[in-house]
Design an enzyme around this catalytic site. Structure first.
Site, PDB file in Angstrom:
ATOM      1  N   ARG A  21       0.851  -1.187   0.000  1.00  0.00           N
ATOM      2  CA  ARG A  21       0.000   0.000   0.000  1.00  0.00           C
ATOM      3  C   ARG A  21       0.886   1.235   0.000  1.00  0.00           C
ATOM      4  NH1 ARG A  21      -5.282  -1.268   3.829  1.00  0.00           N
ATOM      5  NH2 ARG A  21      -5.372  -3.477   3.317  1.00  0.00           N
ATOM      6  N   SER A 107      -7.958  -1.147  -0.138  1.00  0.00           N
ATOM      7  CA  SER A 107      -9.005  -1.495   0.812  1.00  0.00           C
ATOM      8  C   SER A 107      -9.749  -0.244   1.281  1.00  0.00           C
ATOM      9  CB  SER A 107      -8.414  -2.276   1.977  1.00  0.00           C
ATOM     10  OG  SER A 107      -9.423  -2.751   2.833  1.00  0.00           O
ATOM     11  N   HIS A 108      -9.635   0.074   2.582  1.00  0.00           N
ATOM     12  CA  HIS A 108     -10.372   1.195   3.159  1.00  0.00           C
ATOM     13  C   HIS A 108      -9.535   2.466   3.236  1.00  0.00           C
ATOM     14  CE1 HIS A 108      -8.166  -0.769   6.434  1.00  0.00           C
ATOM     15  NE2 HIS A 108      -8.044   0.443   6.939  1.00  0.00           N
ATOM     16  N   LYS A 117      -2.820  -6.711  -3.413  1.00  0.00           N
ATOM     17  CA  LYS A 117      -2.962  -7.946  -2.651  1.00  0.00           C
ATOM     18  C   LYS A 117      -2.675  -9.085  -3.613  1.00  0.00           C
ATOM     19  CE  LYS A 117      -6.281  -6.170   0.751  1.00  0.00           C
ATOM     20  NZ  LYS A 117      -7.622  -6.319   1.369  1.00  0.00           N
ATOM     21  N   ASP A 255     -16.423  -2.654   2.936  1.00  0.00           N
ATOM     22  CA  ASP A 255     -15.298  -1.744   2.749  1.00  0.00           C
ATOM     23  C   ASP A 255     -15.004  -1.605   1.260  1.00  0.00           C
ATOM     24  OD1 ASP A 255     -14.170  -4.234   2.310  1.00  0.00           O
ATOM     25  OD2 ASP A 255     -12.418  -3.902   3.574  1.00  0.00           O
ATOM     26  N   ASP A 257     -12.807  -2.645  -1.004  1.00  0.00           N
ATOM     27  CA  ASP A 257     -12.576  -3.790  -1.899  1.00  0.00           C
ATOM     28  C   ASP A 257     -13.526  -4.935  -1.597  1.00  0.00           C
ATOM     29  OD1 ASP A 257     -11.293  -4.257   0.544  1.00  0.00           O
ATOM     30  OD2 ASP A 257      -9.707  -5.463  -0.343  1.00  0.00           O
ATOM     31  N   ASP A 259     -14.094  -7.018   0.805  1.00  0.00           N
ATOM     32  CA  ASP A 259     -13.776  -8.296   1.446  1.00  0.00           C
ATOM     33  C   ASP A 259     -14.220  -8.329   2.905  1.00  0.00           C
ATOM     34  OD1 ASP A 259     -11.830  -6.552   2.401  1.00  0.00           O
ATOM     35  OD2 ASP A 259     -10.151  -7.922   2.082  1.00  0.00           O
ATOM     36  N   ARG A 260     -14.639  -7.182   3.454  1.00  0.00           N
ATOM     37  CA  ARG A 260     -15.174  -7.133   4.814  1.00  0.00           C
ATOM     38  C   ARG A 260     -16.621  -6.673   4.785  1.00  0.00           C
ATOM     39  NH1 ARG A 260     -12.134  -3.491   8.720  1.00  0.00           N
ATOM     40  NH2 ARG A 260     -11.879  -2.168   6.881  1.00  0.00           N
ATOM     41  N   HIS A 347     -13.377  -9.753   9.095  1.00  0.00           N
ATOM     42  CA  HIS A 347     -12.877 -10.662   8.067  1.00  0.00           C
ATOM     43  C   HIS A 347     -13.373 -12.057   8.418  1.00  0.00           C
ATOM     44  CE1 HIS A 347     -10.180  -8.208   5.624  1.00  0.00           C
ATOM     45  NE2 HIS A 347      -9.789  -7.605   6.721  1.00  0.00           N
TER      46      HIS A 347
END
Length: 471
Positions: A21, A107-108, A117, A255, A257, A259-260, A347
């Site tokens: 990142r 992500s966030h 990732k 979020d 992307d 994934d959460r 997650h």
């Protein structure tokens, strides 16, 4: 947009323990991404193999995807460009196609960030301990000395995995028999704006008995409405209000992307990730036992509610406690053959999803549980939240070790059990409370999580520990 640079990029500033990142145009640029793509293929030995490349809705993701593809194909890999994808779409594609891959996302993080990732074939995670450091170092060398041109150049093609991903998730949780539900979904201008209509709506598959009320489904990596980080309570306010306004049965917040996933009940109150972990664990244990497993294993990290291991054991499962962090969860999932794993950070990991995390599949389990009975989500949630929790409280300190030492001195006594799996956890022998202190790896923060049998005990414990920490 252009992210090209005219200066050397130090990759150590963007490579983290589990992913990459950085700030676009500064610590992550098109030329650095191209070098990483080349190093990714060389370190993992992917010459002649397929490599999957996709990205989220951030403005720099298309350029970075193209740069990575150029670097990877230049070292002999055959690249499949997946276009716009969520992170769990990459995990699905990597697992189903048994191909290594990368998704460009931060992500966030705020709009000025992007990152990577990466996975090995089969959605096996990459971390600093399993290849990420070697990729960083080789890419740094390629940036300094140029990428060698001694390989047969691979091909670059395109593929779309959204429908296959959606069908696969629906094969794992049957929602067709649910009672009708009204669902407000806050995508935060992130990738859930694309995956929600595909999985829960009728964009690609037959419709389900759901009315979906969309919030911020427009894909916009500048995040014009609020940060796509539902871990922060301020970013849930719009969803909470919309659930109450529309008389919805449930709210879901993803979020950036996707994934959460965070869950809001019909009253507008958050359902804790520990409660979601317990609810999904119960369903996955039952399914595994129906398939012949005697004591299905479920992973939980050490700061989830103690209700989680209690429920797992009650339902005939085996609870395994692990450190905080997705690489630890995924490694333990694989080593233990676990059916499911959950974290306090929302997650959720599934054996049937290649041991990878997916917020959408967790949301589907919650919808299935809600749709199978007549009561509201608030009643269902209370069943899985019998204790009072502080949530995670951060203290910014000049001397973290000294603060921990003060707490140790106060709580190292006969009626308290102390363990050091991840930070320090103090547990009352009578079972009335526990708390954990963990130092941040990247910031001068000490993180406190506390839980007790009732709100008064928890508040007294929380305040006493914070007084010691912040003295």
């Amino acid at each position: 947009m252009t992210t090209e640079d005219n200066f050397p990029v130090d990759l150590s500033t963007s490579f983290k323990a589990y992913d990459v990142r950085g700030i676009v145009g500064q610590s992550i640029t098109a030329s650095s991404v191209k070098a990483v793509g080349a190093a990714f293929v060389d370190v993992l030995g992917l010459e002649g193999q397929n490599v999957l490349v996709g990205g989220d809705m951030r403005p720099s993701s298309p350029e970075f995807s193209a740069a990575f593809a150029e670097g990877a194909s230049g070292r002999g890999a055959n690249v499949q460009l997946l276009g716009l994808i969520s992170t769990d779409e990459l995990y699905f594609a990597s697992g189903a196609l048994k191909a290594a891959g990368v998704v460009f996302t931060a992500s966030h993080n705020p709009a000025e960030y992007n990152g990577m990732k990466m996975t090995k074939p089969g959605a096996v995670p990459l971390s600093s301990e399993t290849g990420l450091t070697e990729i960083r170092d080789l890419a740094q060398s390629y940036l300094a000395n140029g990428i060698p041109a001694d390989k047969t150049v691979g091909s670059i093609g395109t593929a779309d995995v959204l429908k296959d991903y959606s069908q696969y998730l629906r094969s794992l949780v049957d929602l067709s028999a649910s009672r009708p539900l009204k669902i407000v979904v806050d995508a935060g201008n992130g990738m859930a704006g694309m995956t929600t209509p595909a999985v829960l709506g009728s964009a690609l598959l037959p419709g389900l008995p759901f009315e979906i009320v969309p919030l911020y489904f427009e894909l916009d990596g500048t995040f014009p409405n609020h940060p796509a980080n539902p871990l922060e309570p301020a970013n849930l306010v719009d969803l909470q209000a919309a659930v109450v306004k529309h008389g919805a049965d449930i709210g879901l917040a993803f979020d950036g992307d996707a994934d959460r996933c965070f869950v809001i009940d019909e009253l507008g109150a958050p359902v804790s990730p520990s409660a979601v972990t317990a609810l999904v664990a119960r369903r996955e244990i039952a399914r595994a036992k129906k398939g012949g497993e005697e004591h299905p294993t479920v992973i939980h990290n050490l700061i989830t509610s103690r209700a989680v291991p209690e429920l797992i054991e009650h339902d005939g499962g085996r609870a395994v406690r692990t450190r905080v962090g997705h690489s630890f969860i995924k490694a333990t999932m694989a080593a233990e053959g676990a059916v499911f794993g959950g974290e306090h950070s929302a997650h959720y990991y599934f054996r049937d999803f290649f041991n990878a995390d997916t917020g959408m599949l967790a949301a589907m389990h919650v919808l299935a549980a809600l749709g199978e009975q007549d009561g509201p989500l608030s009643d269902l949630g209370r069943e899985y939240e019998p204790y009072a929790s502080s949530g995670e409280i951060n203290s910014q300190l000049a001397d973290v070790p000294a603060a921990v030492a003060r707490v140790r001195e106060a709580y190292t006594r006969e009626d308290v059990v102390v363990d050091e799996l991840d930070g320090v956890t103090f547990t009352a022998k009578d079972g009335s409370w526990w708390f954990n202190l963990r130092a941040s790896n990247t910031e001068p923060f000490l993180r406190l999580n506390a839980e007790a049998v009732d709100a008064v005990t928890m508040a007294d414990l929380r305040d006493a520990v914070l007084e010691l920490v912040r003295r």
